[in-house]
Design an enzyme around this catalytic site. Structure first.
Site, short mmCIF file in Angstrom:
data_model
loop_
_atom_site.label_atom_id
_atom_site.label_comp_id
_atom_site.label_asym_id
_atom_site.label_seq_id
_atom_site.Cartn_x
_atom_site.Cartn_y
_atom_site.Cartn_z
N SER A 182 -12.66 -16.58 12.39
CA SER A 182 -12.42 -16.60 13.84
C SER A 182 -10.97 -16.30 14.21
CB SER A 182 -12.81 -17.97 14.41
OG SER A 182 -14.18 -18.23 14.25
N THR B 68 -22.73 -6.96 12.30
CA THR B 68 -24.11 -6.63 12.67
C THR B 68 -24.23 -5.13 12.90
OG1 THR B 68 -24.37 -8.79 13.72
CG2 THR B 68 -25.96 -7.10 14.32
N GLU C 276 -19.18 -11.86 25.59
CA GLU C 276 -19.84 -12.13 24.32
C GLU C 276 -20.29 -13.59 24.22
OE1 GLU C 276 -19.04 -11.96 19.47
OE2 GLU C 276 -17.53 -11.16 20.85
N ARG C 277 -19.44 -14.50 24.65
CA ARG C 277 -19.80 -15.92 24.58
C ARG C 277 -20.95 -16.26 25.52
NH1 ARG C 277 -13.43 -17.62 24.50
NH2 ARG C 277 -13.06 -17.02 22.33
N GLY D 8 -44.89 -31.19 12.38
CA GLY D 8 -45.13 -31.82 11.09
C GLY D 8 -44.99 -30.81 9.96
N GLY E 159 -19.42 -15.29 16.74
CA GLY E 159 -18.72 -15.10 18.00
C GLY E 159 -17.68 -16.16 18.30
N GLU F 290 -15.84 -25.08 16.41
CA GLU F 290 -14.54 -25.74 16.19
C GLU F 290 -13.41 -24.96 16.86
OE1 GLU F 290 -17.48 -27.26 13.59
OE2 GLU F 290 -16.84 -25.19 13.86
#
Length: 389
Positions: A134, A160, A243-244, A340, A364, A368
């Site tokens: 990041s 990606t 993007e976020r 289950g 992205g 943290e």
């Protein structure tokens, strides 16, 4: 869905997109999940339907529509049981193409943006590095000017569309010794000599190709610089809010899908002489999750509305991703439990949903990192402004 944000035209678009996905995409999902390769024909079909041009100028084949069409696009992609397929589509359209449109010159727009909108070219955004994660400013990839060209050396990871892309939008340091002020953005055609891409084996997002990419003395012409030299970091930051928000919308949509599927399952699954949707403890658990998801969705929509008006919603977008991805993980975990033993079976959607969702708090910008960004804004009164007008 009645909402202050969605018009009748939005709902017609949603119905059309949903029908298209069921007819053209869903029949191939299981194959793409197993092979990790999305066949090229579907990109062209998306282009023909105008889905890649939703927010781009008509001059290049786009539709120039408001951001709530993008919300519809993202939400429906989360409901076909392959976040990997969804990621390949939105990473092309909203990561790589965003930079082409914002920083590319007319030649780049004609040669790469227009064919990206039509589905004839696939793009990938290359920012994250093996040792950086990041920490965008800590990137090591360099692009050194030599005469009439730039020479790129370095590597990127977790990219990606990195294996099958036709072009990369690459962030690299043109002035390595000045930190984030030395980063620039480039258009790199994947046919260029010196590029190698290695496919990564992932926990989830199995349908999408995710790559580690190496650049070994890759030579590109000077005109492949996008925007101004040294402005790469502000360009990247400028687009992080979108993007976020995209990842926040993805999160609330997949959680909503998980809830809908699970409630339907509970209405049919019998235990102790009744369907399990009659047990108070299970009902109350699902109600808690449905409430959390609805809170996220309403917050996300409000942030999108402000972004669509041109406001710089970096704080709200960061909060949206942080909260929505956490809620999605917790919701899907509980939904799997409601099934289950069947929740643990691959023939049911929850196992894949759980794996796919886990990338939300990582990709992205990790949760943290997002918390630290928000800490600076809340505790230190840091006021982030648009880096580029």
């Amino acid at each position: 869905m009645n909402s202050i944000y969605f018009t009748e035209e939005h709902q017609l678009f949603r119905a059309s997109l949903r029908d298209f996905l069921q007819k053209e995409v869903v029949p191939h999902i299981e194959k793409w999940e197993k092979t990790g390769t999305i066949e090229r024909f579907i990109w062209k079909k998306f282009g023909e339907m105008g889905f890649f041009g939703i927010r781009y100028p008509e001059a290049y084949g786009g539709l120039n529509l408001d951001l709530f069409y993008t919300v519809v696009f993202l939400e429906e992609l989360q409901k076909i049981k392959s976040a990997g397929f969804a990621a390949a589509m939105w990473a092309h359209s909203y990561l790589a193409m965003t930079h082409l449109n914002a920083e590319g010159d007319e030649q780049i727009k004609q040669n790469y943006l227009a064919p990206s909108i039509s589905g004839d070219k696939i793009g990938a955004l290359c920012i994250t590095e093996p040792f950086g994660g990041s920490d965008v400013a800590g990137m090591r990839t360099t692009a050194i000017k030599q005469g009439d060209k730039y020479v790129i050396n370095g590597s990127k990871t977790f990219i990606t569309n990195g294996v099958y892309a036709d072009y990369y939008v690459v962030a690299a340091k043109t002035t390595p010794d000045v930190g984030n002020k030395g980063i620039s953005i480039f258009l790199v055609d994947t046919n260029t000599k010196g590029i190698s891409a290695t496919k990564l084996d992932k926990l989830g997002w199995r349908a999408s190709d995710t790559a580690e990419i190496a650049f070994d003395n890759v030579e590109i012409p000077l005109e492949n610089l996008m925007g101004e030299e040294g402005k790469g970091f502000p360009y990247i930051m400028q687009h992080f809010a979108l993007e976020r928000l995209i990842m926040a919308i993805n999160a609330h949509a997949r959680a909503e899908y998980a809830i809908e599927y699970t409630i339907e399952y509970m209405s049919q699954r019998e235990a102790f002489g009744t369907t399990i949707d009659k047990f108070q403890a299970l009902r109350h658990t699902m109600v808690e999750h449905a409430t959390d998801v609805e809170h996220c969705k309403i917050f996300n929509y409000a942030a999108v509305a402000r972004l669509d008006k041109g406001e710089y919603v970096v704080k709200e977008a960061t909060m949206a991703k942080l909260k929505s991805t956490k809620v999605a993980d917790e919701t899907i975990y509980s939904c799997l439990q409601m099934l289950g033993g069947y929740g643990y079976m691959e023939e049911y959607p929850l196992a894949r949903l759980l794996r796919d969702s886990r990338l939300g708090p990582i990709g992205g910008g990790t949760s943290e990192i997002l918390k630290e960004i928000l800490s600076k804004m809340i505790f230190d009164k840091q006021n982030y402004k648009p880096a580029v007008k």
